[in-house]
Design an enzyme around this catalytic site. Structure first.
Site, short mmCIF file in Angstrom:
data_model
loop_
_atom_site.label_atom_id
_atom_site.label_comp_id
_atom_site.label_asym_id
_atom_site.label_seq_id
_atom_site.Cartn_x
_atom_site.Cartn_y
_atom_site.Cartn_z
N HIS A 122 0.70 -1.05 0.06
CA HIS A 122 0.26 -0.07 -0.13
C HIS A 122 0.72 1.46 0.06
O HIS A 122 2.03 0.90 0.55
CB HIS A 122 -1.16 0.02 1.39
N ASP A 199 2.98 -4.97 8.27
CA ASP A 199 1.75 -3.85 8.15
C ASP A 199 0.72 -4.62 8.39
O ASP A 199 0.23 -5.18 6.96
CB ASP A 199 1.76 -3.54 7.00
N GLN A 202 -4.62 -5.66 7.54
CA GLN A 202 -5.31 -6.91 6.17
C GLN A 202 -5.48 -7.99 7.06
O GLN A 202 -6.08 -8.86 6.80
CB GLN A 202 -5.15 -6.74 5.16
N LYS A 225 -9.87 -1.15 11.01
CA LYS A 225 -10.60 -1.80 9.93
C LYS A 225 -10.70 -2.94 10.05
O LYS A 225 -10.98 -4.26 10.32
CB LYS A 225 -8.73 -1.92 9.07
N CYS A 363 -4.70 2.71 -3.92
CA CYS A 363 -3.36 3.24 -3.24
C CYS A 363 -2.52 1.78 -3.57
O CYS A 363 -1.53 1.96 -2.44
CB CYS A 363 -3.80 3.05 -1.60
N1 PMP Z 1 -1.46 -0.86 4.34
C1 PMP Z 1 -2.91 -1.63 4.03
C2 PMP Z 1 -2.50 -3.25 2.73
C3 PMP Z 1 -4.20 -1.12 4.01
O1 PMP Z 1 -5.81 -1.51 3.68
C4 PMP Z 1 -3.84 0.52 4.11
C5 PMP Z 1 -5.31 1.03 4.40
N2 PMP Z 1 -6.38 0.88 3.25
C6 PMP Z 1 -3.32 1.10 4.83
C7 PMP Z 1 -1.97 0.47 5.00
C8 PMP Z 1 -3.66 2.29 5.80
O2 PMP Z 1 -4.16 1.86 7.02
P1 PMP Z 1 -5.16 3.09 6.90
O3 PMP Z 1 -5.27 4.22 6.36
O4 PMP Z 1 -6.11 3.47 8.18
O5 PMP Z 1 -4.06 4.20 8.16
#
Ligand code: PMP
Length: 404
Positions: A122, A199, A202, A225, A363
């Protein structure tokens, strides 16, 4: 027991309509809906406890502090950390990774050093490291993936050099759904004395996570999430690393003593928590974690796995569906394209049927470049989704396929 009808009653939003159709919410990788217990906990704390934490001698401040610190303990248990000193509250995964990239970068990354990430990250696990690499004159190295959307472990191994300082990798890809073999990847990094940041944005919502079994040095996730509120997240770090890292932000709470000549910093975890924390959010996050724990992360994982398999099988029977990512480890996320139809059009038409999916690059632009596409349609499941919702989605897809 996993009683889906009972679970669905806990989420008031699932009763609502969208364009006169019952809401089918398949955008859980972006954010999950909130059980009533979480929203009630927020209201209840503002109505009857609200006071700033840590600094007060008065009753309310002490009660708010207790809730905040109990929440830290709940998070510690949820991810199996050894000590609550190792649990830092942040605004979410993005802030956790920025904290890491800055603070770990200041302590350990110098000119000519190397940072390893993967091709499926991401943006929030790419850009902070790029910024650190630029600031320090370090180099970003990228683990390639197969067309199925799996990390190539041989290639990963080849990326290590004597200059590798950290590996930062997604536990589960938000686009491909691939659950990466992080335990093995951590073992390989540790053989070379390199720490790993996972990270977990997910993974925390979808599977039991134990940072000590993984032997992860750092693990980040977002409250919103995992059925908790927005604006709160976590960075776990092993004490031995966090102790050697400088603060990320300065202000109240993170100090021991301040003078104009010299300031000394607070102990862990407060060293990394400048300013008034989101103490209502932390408590509400703990309520969310208690909620999923009561259902059981194993049960949630099994249920979502069934839904994923069911959806993949049903989508496969449609003509012209192409999956982006096809890992056997796929966890709760299905990305696909329908012929040459723009993902945005598929998403818009599904929306009119009350079905919320996400479309676009999610993203993860470098990953889109890898597949030579501009975006996908992404369906992502939560614990309250059902097979009949998948059936409705497939019926919708059949209609859309006919239109084009
Ligand atoms: N890493 C991953 C794999 C994600 O899916 C996301 C959110 N889509 C993020 C980081 C970022 O998370 P946040 O926007 O809650 O900071």
């Amino acid at each position: 027991m996993f009683d889906i009808e009972k679970i669905r009653k806990d989420f008031p939003i699932l009763k609502r309509d969208v364009y006169g159709k019952p809401l089918i919410y398949f955008d859980n990788a972006a954010t999950t809906q909130k059980p009533k217990a979480v929203v009630d906990a927020i209201a209840e704390e503002y109505y009857s406890v609200n006071a700033n934490v840590h600094r007060g001698v008065h009753f309310l401040s002490q009660r708010a502090t207790e809730l905040h610190e109990e929440a830290r303990e709940t998070v510690r248990r949820f991810i199996g950390a050894e000590s609550s000193e190792e649990i830092i509250f942040t605004r979410g995964t993005t802030e956790s990774i920025n904290l890491m990239a800055f603070s770990f970068g200041e302590a350990f990354i110098k000119e000519g050093d190397e940072i390893i990430i993967s091709a499926m990250e991401h943006h929030s696990n790419i850009v902070p490291w790029q910024m650190t690499a630029e600031r320090k004159g370090a180099k970003l190295k990228v683990i390639p993936i197969s067309d199925e959307g799996e990390i190539l472990l041989d290639e990963y191994e080849r990326l290590f050099t004597g200059r590798t300082r950290i590996v930062a990798v997604a536990h589960v890809s938000n686009v491909l759904g691939t659950a990466n073999p992080v335990k093995e990847m951590i073992r390989m990094a540790h053989e070379r004395g390199v720490p790993v940041l996972v990270d977990g944005a997910q993974s925390a919502p979808h599977m039991p996570v134990d940072v000590r079994t993984l032997d992860a040095d750092f693990y980040a996730f977002s409250g919103h999430k995992v059925y908790g509120p927005t604006g709160i997240g976590v960075l776990y770090g092993k004490k031995e690393w966090l102790d050697r890292m400088p603060p990320y932000q300065g202000g109240g709470e993170m100090i021991k003593n301040v003078s104009f000549l010299k300031t000394t910093y607070n102990v862990l975890p407060y060293k990394f928590e400048a300013g008034t924390p989101d103490f209502v959010g932390s408590h509400a996050l703990a309520v969310a974690l208690d909620y999923v724990n009561a259902i059981g992360m194993d049960n949630i994982n099994r249920h979502e796995h069934e839904l994923t398999t069911y959806a993949v099988d049903a989508l496969s029977s449609l003509k012209d569906v192409r999956f982006i990512g096809n890992s056997a480890s796929r966890c709760g996320v299905v990305s696909f394209l329908l012929g040459n139809v723009h993902p945005f059009d598929v998403g818009t038409l599904l929306d009119r049927l009350g079905i919320a999916v996400r479309t676009g690059h999610h993203c993860a632009e470098p990953l889109m470049h890898h597949y030579g596409i501009s975006g996908t349609v992404r369906v992502s499941f939560g614990l309250y989704n059902t097979k009949s919702e998948v059936d409705a989605f497939i019926a919708g897809m059949e209609r859309i396929a006919k239109m084009f």
